[in-house]
Enzyme design. Structure first.
Site, PDB file in Angstrom:
ATOM      1  CG  HIS A 153      -2.057   0.920   1.180  1.00 43.19           C
ATOM      2  ND1 HIS A 153      -2.174   2.000   2.027  1.00 43.19           N
ATOM      3  CD2 HIS A 153      -3.148   0.983   0.370  1.00 43.19           C
ATOM      4  CE1 HIS A 153      -3.277   2.659   1.773  1.00 43.19           C
ATOM      5  NE2 HIS A 153      -3.883   2.078   0.758  1.00 43.19           N
ATOM      6  CE  LYS A 187      -1.232   4.727  -1.774  1.00 44.15           C
ATOM      7  NZ  LYS A 187      -1.901   4.185  -0.590  1.00 44.15           N
ATOM      8  CG  ASP A 238      18.577  10.942 -11.429  1.00 46.25           C
ATOM      9  OD1 ASP A 238      18.488   9.808 -11.951  1.00 46.25           O
ATOM     10  OD2 ASP A 238      18.474  12.002 -12.071  1.00 46.25           O
ATOM     11  CG  HIS A 241      -6.850   8.498  -0.371  1.00 47.42           C
ATOM     12  ND1 HIS A 241      -5.511   8.386  -0.674  1.00 47.42           N
ATOM     13  CD2 HIS A 241      -7.346   7.234  -0.370  1.00 47.42           C
ATOM     14  CE1 HIS A 241      -5.205   7.113  -0.871  1.00 47.42           C
ATOM     15  NE2 HIS A 241      -6.300   6.393  -0.689  1.00 47.42           N
ATOM     16  CE  LYS A 283      -4.000   6.608   2.909  1.00 42.82           C
ATOM     17  NZ  LYS A 283      -5.411   6.433   2.975  1.00 42.82           N
ATOM     18  CG  ASP A 316       2.346  19.553  21.321  1.00 42.90           C
ATOM     19  OD1 ASP A 316       1.174  19.873  21.605  1.00 42.90           O
ATOM     20  OD2 ASP A 316       3.036  18.814  22.046  1.00 42.90           O
TER      21      ASP A 316
END
Length: 388
Positions: A109, A111, A116, A295, A297, A302
């Site tokens: 899951h 991403k 380079d 979507h 997350k 603080d």
């Protein structure tokens, strides 16, 4: 369990939605000179994905080594075959993660992207147009999907590159001896250094020995929170430890706000609402985001702790998904992310405990029933182990 290595002197830019993320990603591909690694759960067949695909092909045609990994479930069998055919014809190396569940139930899951060994991308955005529903591209969303990524340069890129290179190798046809040696190297503890500016660390989770790595990062931040904690997530079905961490922070006076996505999966919404009463009674503020598909997350605690990544707050994700988050210890970055979450909260609908108490008894019963069904399914999938 793997330790988290924090390094300083990074430059980390927050990217909001696809309008900021995809142009930055494509620009990096077009500037690539030697190597690209890309991991994504979904690589769709739409206009945005085609633009990303074309940029990868252009890089390969210039002689850049391009390695692309997608998840077989997220991308789909048919689209995975199309990608395999098209990428192979263009000189792009392509691997699909865990087709037909040949390696168990694990899903990739994450991403992630490194170009380079100089610039990296990480976040919650799949390679999919953010104005279309990611379950059904025929459905146009009322606004672009609410999501975040980051563009990273600096010492942390080396850590992300190493993580991706090891993962690419492990997806190949390795002997068990080589696989075990790679596993040991991947889980070796590394020194930390959190003394410099723009300090950040990569936090990865697998479904074997490091199921709680990302959750523990959240718990540590919540445990040290003094004033506020703002967390946003689309799928809310946390284990006992995270629920306790949220409640304990609120009870000791921390202003805890949860911004949760609703409307995508009815069953998921019902499960999430089964947790509302106890959290609300402890002082946790809950806001449902209904403007478009949430979507992202992300979280800010603080004034100097923030995280962006792919990890959801649910047991299935905890036991099934491989995930990646970046934790950033920087006041300016935290301020920018907080401003986005605050705007999301302003666009959302607060959940009031008194209103929630007026919900008919049969609906509340259904919420509890749905949670029990969810917990039973989770136990079945995880062979009786509890998600904490």
């Amino acid at each position: 369990m793997r330790s988290v290595s924090f390094v300083g002197q990074n430059d980390i830019q927050l990217l909001y939605c696809g309008a900021e993320y995809f142009p930055a990603l494509i620009d990096a591909f077009d500037a690539a000179k030697s190597e690209i690694y890309l991991e994504t759960y979904i690589f769709a067949a739409d206009e945005t994905a085609d633009e990303v695909k074309a940029a990868l092909v252009r890089a390969a045609q210039r002689g850049v080594i391009v390695n692309v990994m997608t998840d077989w479930v997220g991308t789909g069998n048919a689209q995975s075959k199309v990608l395999q055919r098209d990428f192979q014809a263009a000189g792009v190396a392509y691997r699909s993660f865990n087709p037909w569940f040949v390696r168990g139930i694990a899903r990739m899951h994450r991403k992630l992207c490194v170009v380079d060994r100089v610039v990296a991308f990480l976040g919650g955005l799949n390679i999919v147009d953010d104005i279309h529903n990611d379950d059904d591209p025929r459905i146009v969303l009322p606004a672009p999907r609410w999501d975040f990524g980051v563009r990273i340069s600096g010492p942390l890129v080396a850590t992300i590159h190493w993580e991706m290179a090891v993962h690419w190798v492990r997806l190949g046809n390795l002997s068990w001896r080589t696989r075990w040696a790679t596993y040991r190297e991947q889980h070796r503890c590394r020194p930390t250094d959190a003394r410099e500016a723009m300090v950040a660390g990569l936090v990865v989770r697998d479904n074997l020995n490091n199921r709680r790595t990302i959750q523990n990062a959240y718990l540590k931040a919540l445990g040290g929170a003094r004033a506020s904690a703002m967390l946003a997530n689309p799928y809310f079905a946390p284990g006992r430890k995270l629920r306790k961490g949220l409640s304990s922070a609120a009870l000791r006076g921390v202003d805890v706000t949860l911004l949760l996505g609703v409307g995508q999966y009815r069953f998921q919404d019902v499960i999430a609402r089964s947790f509302y009463p106890k959290l609300l009674k402890c002082g946790v503020k809950i806001v449902e985001y209904r403007k478009t598909q949430l979507h992202g997350k992300v979280a800010v605690v603080d004034d100097n702790w923030a995280t962006v990544g792919s990890s959801n707050y649910d047991g299935f994700s905890l036991f099934v998904n491989q995930e990646a988050n970046v934790v950033v210890l920087d006041a300016d970055f935290a301020k920018k992310l907080r401003a986005h979450i605050e705007r999301g909260v302003a666009d959302g609908v607060p959940v009031d405990l008194s209103e929630f108490d007026k919900i008919p008894w049969y609906k509340r019963f259904f919420y509890r029933f749905a949670y029990q069904v969810y917990k039973s399914m989770l136990r079945l999938i995880t062979w009786g182990k509890s998600a904490e």
